[in-house]
Design a protein around this motif. Structure first.
Motif, PDB file in Angstrom:
ATOM      1  N   SER A   5       0.782  -1.238   0.000  1.00 22.57           N
ATOM      2  CA  SER A   5       0.000   0.000   0.000  1.00 22.57           C
ATOM      3  C   SER A   5       0.814   1.288   0.000  1.00 22.57           C
ATOM      4  N   ARG A  31      -5.391   0.041   1.373  1.00 18.62           N
ATOM      5  CA  ARG A  31      -4.875  -0.168   0.016  1.00 18.62           C
ATOM      6  C   ARG A  31      -5.731   0.573  -1.002  1.00 18.62           C
ATOM      7  N   GLY A  50      -4.399   3.603  -3.466  1.00 18.79           N
ATOM      8  CA  GLY A  50      -4.629   3.647  -4.909  1.00 18.79           C
ATOM      9  C   GLY A  50      -5.412   4.887  -5.312  1.00 18.79           C
ATOM     10  N   ALA A 104      -6.494  -0.956  -7.107  1.00 17.49           N
ATOM     11  CA  ALA A 104      -5.806  -1.398  -5.891  1.00 17.49           C
ATOM     12  C   ALA A 104      -6.566  -2.549  -5.226  1.00 17.49           C
TER      13      ALA A 104
END
Length: 167
Positions: A19, A83, A87, A113
């Motif tokens: 991440s 995460r 993204g 993501a």
């Protein structure tokens, strides 16, 4: 398709694997290539060298922490949300830099993501089962993949600089 679309897809996928690596790579490049597209935006903080340095340290810590037995499952709701947000941050920033819809960039980066999170979990489990290697060793190979892909994605480009526009 615009160059920044593919950069968002690539970095969004990296956010699904690790991440913090995607924002760290983006911030590192933005700290070298200041753009007017982020002026007066909270996203301009990603251009600060201290933010880039902090994100790189966090990314290294995440790579180490991922190998620990107590590491949470990447699809646990809080981890998955992190995460997705990573993204989304990358996508929003790239789209803002290129004078496009921040919302569109955030949605694209976040969706990629999440998809990459599930894909990377499948690959990790399958690789561990078929290779007979410990999960932490497979995770090390995953780190190499993420770093290599991230460097290749940004190699020779001013990642974060507007595609086809003057800085």
């Amino acid at each position: 398709m615009q160059k920044y679309f593919w950069q968002t897809v690539g970095l969004g996928a990296l956010a699904g694997f690790r991440s913090i690596t995607a924002p760290a790579l983006l911030s590192n490049n933005l700290s070298k290539f200041h753009t007017r597209g982020l002026a007066k935006s909270p996203l301009r903080l990603l251009q600060k060298p201290w933010v880039a340095a902090g994100l790189k340290m966090m990314a290294a810590g995440e790579m180490v922490g991922d190998k620990l037995p107590a590491a949470p499952d990447r699809t646990a709701p809080p981890v998955l949300a992190g995460r997705a947000l990573s993204g989304a941050l990358v996508g929003a920033t790239l789209y803002k830099v290129n004078h496009d819809s921040v919302l569109k960039g955030a949605l694209l980066g976040g969706a990629v993501a999440v998809a990459a999170t599930y894909g990377s979990l499948f690959l990790r489990k399958k690789s561990t089962a078929e290779s007979g290697l410990p999960s932490s060793v497979v995770g090390g190979f995953e780190d190499i993949l993420v770093i290599g892909a991230g460097l290749a994605l940004s190699k020779g480009t001013a990642l974060g600089s507007p595609a086809g526009r003057a800085l």
